[in-house]
Design an enzyme around this catalytic site. Structure first.
Site, PDB file in Angstrom:
ATOM      1  N   ASN A 170     -17.205  10.667  21.094  1.00 56.64           N
ATOM      2  CA  ASN A 170     -17.526   9.433  21.920  1.00 56.64           C
ATOM      3  C   ASN A 170     -17.133   7.956  21.657  1.00 56.64           C
ATOM      4  O   ASN A 170     -16.857   8.095  20.296  1.00 56.64           O
ATOM      5  CB  ASN A 170     -19.275   9.308  22.032  1.00 56.64           C
ATOM      6  CG  ASN A 170     -19.941  10.497  22.754  1.00 56.64           C
ATOM      7  OD1 ASN A 170     -20.819  10.964  22.358  1.00 56.64           O
ATOM      8  ND2 ASN A 170     -19.681  10.737  23.934  1.00 56.64           N
ATOM      9  N   ILE A 171     -16.758   7.330  22.497  1.00 53.08           N
ATOM     10  CA  ILE A 171     -16.586   5.768  22.253  1.00 53.08           C
ATOM     11  C   ILE A 171     -17.831   5.284  22.453  1.00 53.08           C
ATOM     12  O   ILE A 171     -18.329   5.165  23.635  1.00 53.08           O
ATOM     13  CB  ILE A 171     -15.244   5.493  23.001  1.00 53.08           C
ATOM     14  CG1 ILE A 171     -13.950   6.250  22.743  1.00 53.08           C
ATOM     15  CG2 ILE A 171     -15.155   3.952  22.901  1.00 53.08           C
ATOM     16  CD1 ILE A 171     -12.962   5.884  23.681  1.00 53.08           C
ATOM     17  N   GLY A 194     -13.328   6.493   5.352  1.00 42.24           N
ATOM     18  CA  GLY A 194     -13.368   6.117   6.822  1.00 42.24           C
ATOM     19  C   GLY A 194     -13.798   4.793   7.493  1.00 42.24           C
ATOM     20  O   GLY A 194     -14.782   4.302   6.683  1.00 42.24           O
ATOM     21  N   SER A 195     -13.214   4.061   8.378  1.00 41.36           N
ATOM     22  CA  SER A 195     -13.799   2.846   8.946  1.00 41.36           C
ATOM     23  C   SER A 195     -15.050   2.856   9.239  1.00 41.36           C
ATOM     24  O   SER A 195     -15.902   1.890   9.125  1.00 41.36           O
ATOM     25  CB  SER A 195     -12.937   2.209   9.837  1.00 41.36           C
ATOM     26  OG  SER A 195     -12.688   3.151  11.111  1.00 41.36           O
ATOM     27  N   ASP A 196     -15.561   4.091   9.736  1.00 38.56           N
ATOM     28  CA  ASP A 196     -16.948   3.947  10.379  1.00 38.56           C
ATOM     29  C   ASP A 196     -17.955   4.049   9.050  1.00 38.56           C
ATOM     30  O   ASP A 196     -18.909   3.368   9.458  1.00 38.56           O
ATOM     31  CB  ASP A 196     -17.123   5.377  11.383  1.00 38.56           C
ATOM     32  CG  ASP A 196     -16.563   6.496  10.733  1.00 38.56           C
ATOM     33  OD1 ASP A 196     -15.982   6.528   9.665  1.00 38.56           O
ATOM     34  OD2 ASP A 196     -17.169   7.686  10.864  1.00 38.56           O
ATOM     35  N   THR A 225     -34.492  34.211  22.817  1.00 38.60           N
ATOM     36  CA  THR A 225     -33.226  33.824  21.964  1.00 38.60           C
ATOM     37  C   THR A 225     -32.814  32.336  22.238  1.00 38.60           C
ATOM     38  O   THR A 225     -32.502  31.809  21.295  1.00 38.60           O
ATOM     39  CB  THR A 225     -31.957  34.605  22.851  1.00 38.60           C
ATOM     40  OG1 THR A 225     -32.343  36.151  22.694  1.00 38.60           O
ATOM     41  CG2 THR A 225     -30.682  34.481  21.964  1.00 38.60           C
ATOM     42  N   GLY A 230     -15.172   7.477  18.115  1.00 40.21           N
ATOM     43  CA  GLY A 230     -15.384   8.735  17.327  1.00 40.21           C
ATOM     44  C   GLY A 230     -14.729   9.578  17.875  1.00 40.21           C
ATOM     45  O   GLY A 230     -14.202   9.609  19.004  1.00 40.21           O
ATOM     46  N   THR A 247     -20.084  14.280  15.424  1.00 38.91           N
ATOM     47  CA  THR A 247     -19.390  15.560  15.326  1.00 38.91           C
ATOM     48  C   THR A 247     -19.283  16.123  13.973  1.00 38.91           C
ATOM     49  O   THR A 247     -19.694  17.212  13.791  1.00 38.91           O
ATOM     50  CB  THR A 247     -17.693  15.165  15.889  1.00 38.91           C
ATOM     51  OG1 THR A 247     -17.836  14.626  17.334  1.00 38.91           O
ATOM     52  CG2 THR A 247     -16.927  16.362  15.867  1.00 38.91           C
TER      53      THR A 247
END
Length: 255
Positions: free
Chosen positions: A11-12, A107-109, A184, A8, A132
C-alpha cells in the site's frame, strides 16, 4: 499543512498533517506499472474527497521502500502541489542516532517510525510495523536506534501456506468465531491471528530481557489493528505513527 506519503510494498499510505492534527489517513494500492499521471489522479482524488486544495498544502514528504516508483510518485505529487517534495534518504536530517553496522542500510520507513516514536513516547521503545513484512525497531533508554528484527508478515505467511498446501484455499485475515477452529477456514484464521499475536508477545518478552527492563511497545502498519487486540502484552496502537514521523522530518529540513 503537509502532505505525507509512505510507499510500501502493498500500500501507499498518504495523509495530511496540520500542526499536531492528522486530518486523514488513506491507502492506495502500490502498483509498479502505474504512470506519474495515474498516481497524480489517484492522489488528487483523495485530496478532493477531503476538500483539501493544493494552495492549503505547504509542502510534501515521501518515504519509500519501493525504489522503482519513488521518483514516479514524487513527480506525481509535484504535479499536484507545484512545489518540490522531499524524499527521506541520503542528505535528509532526521535527528536519529543509528547504532547498527551500516546505518545507510536502515529502511526509510523504520527511520521515520523511530523518529515519531521518540518524539511522542518514553524510551526505551519497541516499535512493531505490521505489513508485507513485520519489522521491529529497538530504541534504548538513551533514544539510540540499536537494531531490530524483520520477519514474514501475516499476508506473506498466508500466501505461503495456501501455495504449499493443496487442500487449503485463500481466506480473509480476521479473527475466527472460535479460537479452537471447528472447520478448515476457522482453523486457518485462528492459526494466523493467534500465532502472530503470540509471536509479538514472545518477541516483547525476549527484547525486554535484552534491554534489562520494561519498554514502551507501539504497533503500527496496515495489519496492526487485526493482531494487537489478541496480544497479551500492553501495546499502544498508533496508525498515524509513520505519517507523524514524516511531518517531524519535514520540519527539520524545511528551508
Amino acid at each position: 499543512m503537509i502532505l505525507t506519503i509512505d510507499i510500501g510494498n502493498t500500500n501507499i499510505v498518504l495523509g495530511c498533517i496540520d500542526g499536531d492534527k492528522t486530518l486523514f489517513v488513506e491507502r492506495l494500492s502500490t502498483v509498479r506499472t502505474k504512470t506519474e499521471l495515474e498516481y497524480a489522479i489517484d492522489i488528487k482524488n483523495v485530496l478532493d474527497i477531503y476538500h483539501i486544495h493544493r494552495d492549503e498544502i505547504e509542502g510534501g514528504i515521501i518515504s519509500s521502500v519501493v525504489p522503482q516508483i519513488t521518483t514516479i510518485v514524487k513527480l506525481a505529487v509535484e504535479k499536484i502541489l507545484k512545489k518540490n517534495v522531499l524524499v527521506v534518504g541520503a542528505g535528509i536530517k532526521t535527528g536519529l542516532n543509528i547504532r547498527i553496522d551500516n546505518p545507510a542500510q536502515l529502511g526509510s520507513d523504520l527511520v521515520v517510525d523511530s523518529v515519531a516514536a521518540i518524539a511522542e513516547y518514553p524510551a526505551p521503545l519497541l516499535i512493531f510495523d505490521l505489513g508485507t513484512a513485520n519489522t521491529v525497531c529497538v530504541i534504548d533508554k538513551n533514544k539510540n536506534y540499536i537494531g531490530g528484527m524483520i520477519y514474514p508478515g501475516i499476508g506473506v505467511s498466508l500466501d505461503s501456506l495456501t501455495a504449499h498446501a493443496s487442500q487449503l484455499g485463500g481466506i480473509s485475515i480476521e479473527a475466527p468465531e472460535h479460537m479452537i477452529g471447528k472447520n478448515t477456514t476457522e482453523c486457518m484464521k485462528s492459526g494466523l491471528i493467534y500465532s502472530s499475536a503470540a509471536a509479538m508477545d514472545g518477541i516483547i518478552d525476549r527484547l525486554q530481557e535484552k534491554l534489562g527492563g520494561e519498554a514502551t511497545v507501539i504497533a503500527t502498519g496496515g495489519l496492526a489493528k487485526k493482531i494487537v487486540p489478541h496480544c497479551r502484552r500492553e501495546i499502544i496502537l498508533d496508525d498515524d505513527l509513520l505519517l507523524k514521523g514524516l511531518a517531524i522530518i519535514y520540519k527539520k529540513n524545511r528551508k
